[in-house]
Design an enzyme around this catalytic site. Sequence first.
Site, mmCIF file in Angstrom:
data_model
loop_
_atom_site.group_PDB
_atom_site.id
_atom_site.type_symbol
_atom_site.label_atom_id
_atom_site.label_comp_id
_atom_site.label_asym_id
_atom_site.label_seq_id
_atom_site.Cartn_x
_atom_site.Cartn_y
_atom_site.Cartn_z
ATOM 1 N N CYS A 77 1.000 -0.879 -0.370
ATOM 2 C CA CYS A 77 -0.115 0.427 -0.100
ATOM 3 C C CYS A 77 0.421 1.572 0.059
ATOM 4 O O CYS A 77 1.795 1.411 1.469
ATOM 5 C CB CYS A 77 -0.865 -0.152 1.430
ATOM 6 S SG CYS A 77 -1.785 1.633 1.628
ATOM 7 N N CYS A 228 -4.777 6.365 -4.029
ATOM 8 C CA CYS A 228 -4.212 4.310 -4.038
ATOM 9 C C CYS A 228 -2.318 5.373 -4.765
ATOM 10 O O CYS A 228 -2.459 5.570 -5.861
ATOM 11 C CB CYS A 228 -4.967 3.887 -4.973
ATOM 12 S SG CYS A 228 -4.113 2.359 -5.099
HETATM 13 N N1 LIG Z 1 -5.739 -2.623 -2.705
HETATM 14 C C1 LIG Z 1 -4.416 -2.438 -2.951
HETATM 15 C C2 LIG Z 1 -3.673 -2.120 -1.806
HETATM 16 C C3 LIG Z 1 -3.651 -1.122 -1.323
HETATM 17 C C4 LIG Z 1 -3.399 0.056 -2.401
HETATM 18 C C5 LIG Z 1 -3.163 1.285 -1.086
HETATM 19 N N2 LIG Z 1 -4.228 2.319 -0.919
HETATM 20 C C6 LIG Z 1 -1.776 2.417 -1.681
HETATM 21 O O1 LIG Z 1 -1.915 3.122 -1.440
HETATM 22 O O2 LIG Z 1 -1.134 1.544 -2.556
HETATM 23 C C7 LIG Z 1 -4.102 -4.176 -3.560
HETATM 24 O O3 LIG Z 1 -5.146 -4.981 -3.107
HETATM 25 O O4 LIG Z 1 -3.141 -4.274 -4.339
#
Ligand SMILES: N[C@@H](CCC[C@H](N)C(=O)O)C(=O)O
EC number: 5.1.1.7
Length: 332
Positions: A77, A228
């Site tokens: 993340c 993200c």
């Molecule tokens: N949902 C993603 C992991 C989390 C990503 C995140 N919020 C970020 O900031 O990179 C996954 O399942 O790869």
Amino acid sequence: MSQLSVTKVHGSRNDILVVDGAPDDHFASGEVARAVLRLCDRRLGLGADGVYFLAVDGDGTARAWFFNPDGSASLLCGNGMRGAGRLLLDRYATEETVVHTGPYAFTVRDAGLSKHGVRQVAVELPPVDFTPAEPIVAGVGYPFVGRVFPAFDPSLAVTALAVPNSHLVTVIDTYSEDALVTTGRRVAGTSAVFPIGANVSFVLPLVPSADEVFIQTYERGAGLTPSCGSGVAASRAVLSRLGLVAPHQSVLVRNPGGVARSRLQDRDGRWQPILEGNATVVFRAELDPAVLLGEGPIQYVGETDFAEITAFDALFKENLEALSAAGVHPTV
Ligand SMILES: N[C@@H](CCC[C@H](N)C(=O)O)C(=O)O
């Protein structure tokens, strides 16, 4: 079981709970997903878009394990790494630290304060991978770059890459949140074609040179979030892979939840993304891990960091105004 020390941080309003210790310091392996679901629950729990477990090593580095709010695991993340890394920098009163997840290393550096007085950090990711060992799209050849692929969307060109978590990125010329949600859900619901799932990002250039963009991501395991970080890094790599921006160029990224910067540096002939943005502490809490395995509301003792929250508010409002002026009106 010992008390759970949890710090809620956010990177561009992507809320992440950083738990002190490894998952198995607190939970049996079959209990972790349940505990994560309960922690992230915005009604009964502490409320977040994911949980990082962070175990410090004696030499000032750390190991981390990330879980989405649905309890699934991911290799990264990016926004959570900003926050978790910042906590380590503070703990060791240092300007640089390294966090390991599986075989991957993430270097986190202090990046001072923004003009709003908001704490910034820069995360150096592993090199991006356009030929991932674990296929993101089944039955296609790699690199899978700028391809119109009906199982994704019949009219959008998409690129698949790992940073190291899995991403599908599309550069668009008009933003539609509905279209993003539809596409993200389609990817999540079509495991025969997208076997490990993927975070789906739409990238809208805001200036002709494409060094200022809007990015919104429909996250695997979370849905639409205010930002993200790994989606920012993946999108940054795609902008260069498509020849829209030179790799070394710093791109200003506007997400619904805030702003970040990203560029690519050369590492042994491969692109290594740098993600820079806020790492804001929201509150610190202590709780009994046993309550996470029950049914009732979660009790905890905590302390909120109002100064950090308020400083970020000014940055947040300025970003929303810029997005609105560009005709982008996100709902998260
Ligand atoms: N949902 C993603 C992991 C989390 C990503 C995140 N919020 C970020 O900031 O990179 C996954 O399942 O790869």
